[in-house]
Design a protein around this motif. Structure first.
Motif, PDB file in Angstrom:
ATOM      1  N   MET A   1     -28.838  26.138 -65.298  1.00 26.51           N
ATOM      2  CA  MET A   1     -29.310  26.424 -63.953  1.00 26.51           C
ATOM      3  C   MET A   1     -28.312  25.936 -62.913  1.00 26.51           C
ATOM      4  SD  MET A   1     -31.695  27.981 -62.462  1.00 26.51           S
ATOM      5  CE  MET A   1     -33.411  27.955 -62.168  1.00 26.51           C
ATOM      6  N   ALA A   2     -27.829  24.719 -63.075  1.00 28.88           N
ATOM      7  CA  ALA A   2     -26.868  24.164 -62.123  1.00 28.88           C
ATOM      8  C   ALA A   2     -25.556  24.937 -62.179  1.00 28.88           C
ATOM      9  CB  ALA A   2     -26.633  22.694 -62.417  1.00 28.88           C
ATOM     10  N   SER A   3     -25.229  25.474 -63.307  1.00 27.64           N
ATOM     11  CA  SER A   3     -24.001  26.229 -63.476  1.00 27.64           C
ATOM     12  C   SER A   3     -24.009  27.518 -62.646  1.00 27.64           C
ATOM     13  CB  SER A   3     -23.820  26.549 -64.952  1.00 27.64           C
ATOM     14  OG  SER A   3     -22.794  27.472 -65.113  1.00 27.64           O
ATOM     15  N   SER A   4     -25.130  28.216 -62.604  1.00 19.79           N
ATOM     16  CA  SER A   4     -25.200  29.457 -61.822  1.00 19.79           C
ATOM     17  C   SER A   4     -25.148  29.171 -60.328  1.00 19.79           C
ATOM     18  CB  SER A   4     -26.445  30.256 -62.183  1.00 19.79           C
ATOM     19  OG  SER A   4     -27.607  29.536 -61.821  1.00 19.79           O
ATOM     20  N   LYS A   5     -25.753  28.063 -59.899  1.00 18.78           N
ATOM     21  CA  LYS A   5     -25.687  27.690 -58.481  1.00 18.78           C
ATOM     22  C   LYS A   5     -24.260  27.320 -58.085  1.00 18.78           C
ATOM     23  CE  LYS A   5     -30.413  26.137 -57.862  1.00 18.78           C
ATOM     24  NZ  LYS A   5     -31.295  25.029 -57.513  1.00 18.78           N
ATOM     25  N   THR A   6     -23.580  26.626 -58.970  1.00 22.52           N
ATOM     26  CA  THR A   6     -22.194  26.251 -58.705  1.00 22.52           C
ATOM     27  C   THR A   6     -21.311  27.491 -58.636  1.00 22.52           C
ATOM     28  OG1 THR A   6     -22.552  24.180 -59.893  1.00 22.52           O
ATOM     29  CG2 THR A   6     -20.273  24.840 -59.508  1.00 22.52           C
ATOM     30  N   CYS A   7     -21.531  28.410 -59.532  1.00 20.37           N
ATOM     31  CA  CYS A   7     -20.756  29.653 -59.546  1.00 20.37           C
ATOM     32  C   CYS A   7     -20.995  30.436 -58.257  1.00 20.37           C
ATOM     33  CB  CYS A   7     -21.137  30.479 -60.769  1.00 20.37           C
ATOM     34  SG  CYS A   7     -20.183  31.990 -60.908  1.00 20.37           S
ATOM     35  N   PHE A   8     -22.236  30.554 -57.835  1.00 19.38           N
ATOM     36  CA  PHE A   8     -22.567  31.262 -56.592  1.00 19.38           C
ATOM     37  C   PHE A   8     -21.884  30.591 -55.404  1.00 19.38           C
ATOM     38  CE2 PHE A   8     -24.810  33.889 -53.754  1.00 19.38           C
ATOM     39  CZ  PHE A   8     -25.196  33.102 -52.683  1.00 19.38           C
ATOM     40  N   PHE A   9     -21.922  29.274 -55.350  1.00 18.33           N
ATOM     41  CA  PHE A   9     -21.295  28.539 -54.256  1.00 18.33           C
ATOM     42  C   PHE A   9     -19.779  28.787 -54.233  1.00 18.33           C
ATOM     43  CE2 PHE A   9     -20.634  25.430 -51.107  1.00 18.33           C
ATOM     44  CZ  PHE A   9     -19.524  24.708 -51.470  1.00 18.33           C
ATOM     45  N   LEU A  10     -19.138  28.766 -55.394  1.00 14.72           N
ATOM     46  CA  LEU A  10     -17.697  28.986 -55.455  1.00 14.72           C
ATOM     47  C   LEU A  10     -17.325  30.405 -55.037  1.00 14.72           C
ATOM     48  CD1 LEU A  10     -16.722  27.028 -58.688  1.00 14.72           C
ATOM     49  CD2 LEU A  10     -16.248  26.429 -56.312  1.00 14.72           C
ATOM     50  N   VAL A  11     -18.110  31.391 -55.431  1.00 19.69           N
ATOM     51  CA  VAL A  11     -17.858  32.779 -55.010  1.00 19.69           C
ATOM     52  C   VAL A  11     -18.007  32.897 -53.498  1.00 19.69           C
ATOM     53  CG1 VAL A  11     -18.740  35.136 -55.135  1.00 19.69           C
ATOM     54  CG2 VAL A  11     -18.459  33.804 -57.224  1.00 19.69           C
ATOM     55  N   PHE A  12     -19.044  32.310 -52.939  1.00 19.15           N
ATOM     56  CA  PHE A  12     -19.260  32.340 -51.495  1.00 19.15           C
ATOM     57  C   PHE A  12     -18.104  31.659 -50.764  1.00 19.15           C
ATOM     58  CE2 PHE A  12     -21.529  32.614 -47.647  1.00 19.15           C
ATOM     59  CZ  PHE A  12     -21.334  31.420 -46.970  1.00 19.15           C
ATOM     60  N   LEU A  13     -17.659  30.528 -51.272  1.00 21.07           N
ATOM     61  CA  LEU A  13     -16.560  29.800 -50.651  1.00 21.07           C
ATOM     62  C   LEU A  13     -15.271  30.619 -50.685  1.00 21.07           C
ATOM     63  CD1 LEU A  13     -15.717  27.100 -49.364  1.00 21.07           C
ATOM     64  CD2 LEU A  13     -15.169  26.299 -51.651  1.00 21.07           C
ATOM     65  N   CYS A  14     -15.008  31.288 -51.780  1.00 20.62           N
ATOM     66  CA  CYS A  14     -13.811  32.131 -51.888  1.00 20.62           C
ATOM     67  C   CYS A  14     -13.857  33.277 -50.889  1.00 20.62           C
ATOM     68  CB  CYS A  14     -13.672  32.677 -53.307  1.00 20.62           C
ATOM     69  SG  CYS A  14     -13.172  31.415 -54.496  1.00 20.62           S
ATOM     70  N   LEU A  15     -15.013  33.895 -50.727  1.00 20.20           N
ATOM     71  CA  LEU A  15     -15.146  34.980 -49.755  1.00 20.20           C
ATOM     72  C   LEU A  15     -14.883  34.481 -48.337  1.00 20.20           C
ATOM     73  CD1 LEU A  15     -18.241  36.929 -51.096  1.00 20.20           C
ATOM     74  CD2 LEU A  15     -15.875  37.707 -50.996  1.00 20.20           C
ATOM     75  N   VAL A  16     -15.397  33.343 -48.003  1.00 21.43           N
ATOM     76  CA  VAL A  16     -15.182  32.778 -46.664  1.00 21.43           C
ATOM     77  C   VAL A  16     -13.700  32.506 -46.446  1.00 21.43           C
ATOM     78  CG1 VAL A  16     -15.607  30.746 -45.236  1.00 21.43           C
ATOM     79  CG2 VAL A  16     -17.493  31.826 -46.437  1.00 21.43           C
ATOM     80  N   VAL A  17     -13.046  31.913 -47.427  1.00 18.69           N
ATOM     81  CA  VAL A  17     -11.619  31.596 -47.299  1.00 18.69           C
ATOM     82  C   VAL A  17     -10.789  32.867 -47.160  1.00 18.69           C
ATOM     83  CG1 VAL A  17      -9.643  30.637 -48.549  1.00 18.69           C
ATOM     84  CG2 VAL A  17     -11.790  29.375 -48.451  1.00 18.69           C
ATOM     85  N   LEU A  18     -11.161  33.915 -47.860  1.00 19.09           N
ATOM     86  CA  LEU A  18     -10.406  35.168 -47.788  1.00 19.09           C
ATOM     87  C   LEU A  18     -10.644  35.914 -46.480  1.00 19.09           C
ATOM     88  CD1 LEU A  18     -10.827  36.505 -51.424  1.00 19.09           C
ATOM     89  CD2 LEU A  18      -8.751  35.607 -50.359  1.00 19.09           C
ATOM     90  N   LEU A  19     -11.819  35.822 -45.902  1.00 14.51           N
ATOM     91  CA  LEU A  19     -12.140  36.598 -44.707  1.00 14.51           C
ATOM     92  C   LEU A  19     -11.755  35.916 -43.397  1.00 14.51           C
ATOM     93  CD1 LEU A  19     -15.584  38.096 -45.713  1.00 14.51           C
ATOM     94  CD2 LEU A  19     -13.377  39.226 -45.666  1.00 14.51           C
ATOM     95  N   ILE A  20     -11.656  34.620 -43.363  1.00 13.06           N
ATOM     96  CA  ILE A  20     -11.351  33.919 -42.109  1.00 13.06           C
ATOM     97  C   ILE A  20      -9.984  34.305 -41.542  1.00 13.06           C
ATOM     98  CG2 ILE A  20     -10.796  31.643 -41.158  1.00 13.06           C
ATOM     99  CD1 ILE A  20     -13.228  30.568 -42.554  1.00 13.06           C
ATOM    100  N   PRO A  21      -8.904  34.334 -42.292  1.00 13.41           N
ATOM    101  CA  PRO A  21      -7.612  34.699 -41.696  1.00 13.41           C
ATOM    102  C   PRO A  21      -7.596  36.124 -41.134  1.00 13.41           C
ATOM    103  CG  PRO A  21      -7.272  33.636 -43.806  1.00 13.41           C
ATOM    104  CD  PRO A  21      -8.749  33.870 -43.655  1.00 13.41           C
TER     105      PRO A  21
END
Length: 76
Positions: free
Chosen positions: A1-21
Motif C-alpha cells: 500500500m505504501a509503495s503505490s502511494k510513494t509511486c504516485f507521489f514520485l510521478v506527480f513530482l516528476c510532472l511538476v518538475v517537467l512542467l514548471i520550466p
C-alpha cells in the motif's frame, strides 16, 4: 500500500518538475511585445525613435527568418 502511494507521489513530482520550466518560459515570452514601426532605413536611430514615442527602447530586427531587410521594432 505504501509503495503505490510513494509511486504516485514520485510521478506527480516528476510532472511538476517537467512542467514548471515550460510555463515560466511561456510567461516570459508574453511580457515582451514588439511594435514594428517600419524599415530601419527610415529611422537613423531606431532606439531613439522608440524612446521619443514613449516606449522603453527599440532595435532593428528581422521580423521573420526569411526576410532580407531589418525592421525597427519598439519594446512594449
Amino acid at each position: 500500500m505504501a509503495s503505490s502511494k510513494t509511486c504516485f507521489f514520485l510521478v506527480f513530482l516528476c510532472l511538476v518538475v517537467l512542467l514548471i520550466p515550460k510555463s515560466a518560459k511561456a510567461e516570459d515570452a508574453g511580457r515582451s511585445r514588439l511594435v514594428v514601426q517600419g524599415l530601419c532605413s527610415q529611422f537613423p536611430d531606431c532606439n531613439q525613435h522608440c524612446i521619443d514615442l514613449k516606449f522603453p527602447g527599440g532595435k532593428c530586427i528581422k521580423v521573420t527568418p526569411t526576410v532580407t531587410y531589418l525592421s525597427c521594432a519598439c519594446f512594449a
